[in-house]
Design a protein around this motif. Structure first.
Motif, PDB file in Angstrom:
ATOM      1  N   LEU A  36     -52.650  44.672  18.362  1.00  0.00           N
ATOM      2  CA  LEU A  36     -53.815  44.105  17.670  1.00  0.00           C
ATOM      3  C   LEU A  36     -54.248  42.829  18.377  1.00  0.00           C
ATOM      4  O   LEU A  36     -53.422  41.948  18.630  1.00  0.00           O
ATOM      5  CB  LEU A  36     -53.453  43.781  16.214  1.00  0.00           C
ATOM      6  CG  LEU A  36     -54.475  42.965  15.422  1.00  0.00           C
ATOM      7  CD1 LEU A  36     -55.804  43.709  15.275  1.00  0.00           C
ATOM      8  CD2 LEU A  36     -53.905  42.607  14.051  1.00  0.00           C
ATOM      9  N   LYS A  38     -56.701  39.853  17.530  1.00  0.00           N
ATOM     10  CA  LYS A  38     -57.550  39.284  16.485  1.00  0.00           C
ATOM     11  C   LYS A  38     -58.683  38.459  17.118  1.00  0.00           C
ATOM     12  O   LYS A  38     -58.650  38.142  18.311  1.00  0.00           O
ATOM     13  CB  LYS A  38     -56.705  38.386  15.560  1.00  0.00           C
ATOM     14  CG  LYS A  38     -55.719  39.164  14.687  1.00  0.00           C
ATOM     15  CD  LYS A  38     -55.061  38.251  13.662  1.00  0.00           C
ATOM     16  CE  LYS A  38     -54.171  39.040  12.723  1.00  0.00           C
ATOM     17  NZ  LYS A  38     -53.558  38.166  11.679  1.00  0.00           N
ATOM     18  N   ARG A  95     -41.514  44.246  16.664  1.00  0.00           N
ATOM     19  CA  ARG A  95     -40.882  45.581  16.689  1.00  0.00           C
ATOM     20  C   ARG A  95     -41.616  46.457  17.702  1.00  0.00           C
ATOM     21  O   ARG A  95     -41.777  47.652  17.518  1.00  0.00           O
ATOM     22  CB  ARG A  95     -40.992  46.237  15.306  1.00  0.00           C
ATOM     23  CG  ARG A  95     -40.558  45.335  14.174  1.00  0.00           C
ATOM     24  CD  ARG A  95     -41.086  45.754  12.807  1.00  0.00           C
ATOM     25  NE  ARG A  95     -41.416  47.152  12.686  1.00  0.00           N
ATOM     26  CZ  ARG A  95     -40.970  47.915  11.681  1.00  0.00           C
ATOM     27  NH1 ARG A  95     -40.162  47.415  10.767  1.00  0.00           N
ATOM     28  NH2 ARG A  95     -41.333  49.173  11.584  1.00  0.00           N
ATOM     29  N   MET A 107     -52.984  52.093   5.039  1.00  0.00           N
ATOM     30  CA  MET A 107     -53.585  51.224   6.058  1.00  0.00           C
ATOM     31  C   MET A 107     -55.117  51.233   5.903  1.00  0.00           C
ATOM     32  O   MET A 107     -55.682  52.152   5.315  1.00  0.00           O
ATOM     33  CB  MET A 107     -53.221  51.722   7.466  1.00  0.00           C
ATOM     34  CG  MET A 107     -51.728  51.706   7.764  1.00  0.00           C
ATOM     35  SD  MET A 107     -51.093  50.009   7.850  1.00  0.00           S
ATOM     36  CE  MET A 107     -49.375  50.374   8.146  1.00  0.00           C
ATOM     37  N   HIS A 134     -57.794  47.049  17.741  1.00  0.00           N
ATOM     38  CA  HIS A 134     -56.479  47.660  17.979  1.00  0.00           C
ATOM     39  C   HIS A 134     -56.518  48.686  19.103  1.00  0.00           C
ATOM     40  O   HIS A 134     -57.547  49.319  19.337  1.00  0.00           O
ATOM     41  CB  HIS A 134     -56.006  48.446  16.749  1.00  0.00           C
ATOM     42  CG  HIS A 134     -56.071  47.746  15.431  1.00  0.00           C
ATOM     43  ND1 HIS A 134     -54.953  47.394  14.697  1.00  0.00           N
ATOM     44  CD2 HIS A 134     -57.134  47.358  14.671  1.00  0.00           C
ATOM     45  CE1 HIS A 134     -55.332  46.822  13.563  1.00  0.00           C
ATOM     46  NE2 HIS A 134     -56.633  46.787  13.522  1.00  0.00           N
TER      47      HIS A 134
HETATM   48  O1  LIG Z   1     -50.814  44.184   8.249  1.00  0.00           O
HETATM   49  C1  LIG Z   1     -49.957  43.835   9.054  1.00  0.00           C
HETATM   50  N1  LIG Z   1     -50.078  42.786   9.872  1.00  0.00           N
HETATM   51  C2  LIG Z   1     -51.299  41.976   9.882  1.00  0.00           C
HETATM   52  C3  LIG Z   1     -52.255  42.495  10.961  1.00  0.00           C
HETATM   53  C4  LIG Z   1     -52.553  43.967  10.840  1.00  0.00           C
HETATM   54  N2  LIG Z   1     -53.667  44.484  10.300  1.00  0.00           N
HETATM   55  C5  LIG Z   1     -53.572  45.828  10.385  1.00  0.00           C
HETATM   56  C6  LIG Z   1     -54.441  46.863   9.983  1.00  0.00           C
HETATM   57  C7  LIG Z   1     -54.066  48.186  10.190  1.00  0.00           C
HETATM   58  C8  LIG Z   1     -52.843  48.487  10.783  1.00  0.00           C
HETATM   59  C9  LIG Z   1     -51.978  47.462  11.178  1.00  0.00           C
HETATM   60  C10 LIG Z   1     -52.344  46.127  10.977  1.00  0.00           C
HETATM   61  N3  LIG Z   1     -51.720  44.941  11.231  1.00  0.00           N
HETATM   62  C11 LIG Z   1     -50.961  40.542  10.276  1.00  0.00           C
HETATM   63  O2  LIG Z   1     -49.848  40.339  10.810  1.00  0.00           O
HETATM   64  O3  LIG Z   1     -51.820  39.683  10.082  1.00  0.00           O
HETATM   65  C12 LIG Z   1     -48.706  44.585   9.184  1.00  0.00           C
HETATM   66  C13 LIG Z   1     -47.550  44.188   9.803  1.00  0.00           C
HETATM   67  C14 LIG Z   1     -46.516  45.171   9.756  1.00  0.00           C
HETATM   68  C15 LIG Z   1     -45.223  45.076  10.299  1.00  0.00           C
HETATM   69  C16 LIG Z   1     -44.343  46.150  10.189  1.00  0.00           C
HETATM   70  C17 LIG Z   1     -44.736  47.314   9.544  1.00  0.00           C
HETATM   71  C18 LIG Z   1     -46.010  47.420   8.982  1.00  0.00           C
HETATM   72  C19 LIG Z   1     -46.894  46.324   9.107  1.00  0.00           C
HETATM   73  S1  LIG Z   1     -48.536  46.168   8.543  1.00  0.00           S
END
Ligand SMILES: O=C(N[C@H](Cc1nc2ccccc2[nH]1)C(=O)O)c1cc2ccccc2s1
Length: 140
Positions: A36, A38, A95, A107, A134
């Motif tokens: 990702l 940002k 990870r 998601m 992404h």
């Molecule tokens: O939403 C998460 N992290 C957000 C960023 C983000 N936004 C997402 C939107 C869709 C899929 C993955 C995504 N990751 C952040 O760190 O600001 C997630 C982190 C993790 C870590 C491990 C497993 C699932 C997830 S979902």
């Protein structure tokens, strides 16, 4: 296997329901790894690697495209996990970008739709969600 009818049937260990027809694809858990990038318009323009993310969406797309080139390069392709660990603005970077298994609906829709549009093992192009831009590798 049903002894009585000598036929294979399907048993959902969560709902404890059994049925003859195989579980529909829509019930199946999905798996993905992603990178990702940002930008200033991201839902949370901050990450483990950068406290205040100020790049524009256009710059995020450009960064994602240069990462894509590194992943699909013919002479020395790099692994998504290795780039995610350094460049991904998602906490899953720790990870190797692995989001593990997730239910349909868990998601953001553009992300899930992109995963569903990929065969397992395939890489997406740039995919935009409210979190940023992404690259997705479907793992299940
Ligand atoms: O939403 C998460 N992290 C957000 C960023 C983000 N936004 C997402 C939107 C869709 C899929 C993955 C995504 N990751 C952040 O760190 O600001 C997630 C982190 C993790 C870590 C491990 C497993 C699932 C997830 S979902």
């Amino acid at each position: 296997m049903s002894q009585k009818y000598n036929r294979e049937y399907y048993f959902n260990t969560v709902t404890r329901e059994s049925r003859w027809e195989p579980p529909a694809a829509r019930d199946q858990k999905l798996g993905a790894k992603h990178i990702l990038v940002k930008h200033e318009g991201s839902r949370r323009p901050s990450s483990w690697r950068e406290e205040h993310i100020s790049r524009t969406e256009e710059e995020a797309v450009a960064k994602i495209n240069s990462i894509l080139q590194r992943l699909i390069s013919k002479d020395n392709p790099e692994r998504l996990e290795d780039i995610a660990a350094v460049e991904s603005d998602c906490s899953s970077a720790k990870r190797g970008g692995d989001l593990g298994l997730f239910e349909p609906g868990a998601m953001q829709k553009p992300f899930e739709d992109a995963v569903l549009g990929l065969k397992v093992g395939k890489l997406s192009g740039p995919v935009k969600t409210e979190s940023g831009v992404h690259i997705i590798l479907r793992t299940r």
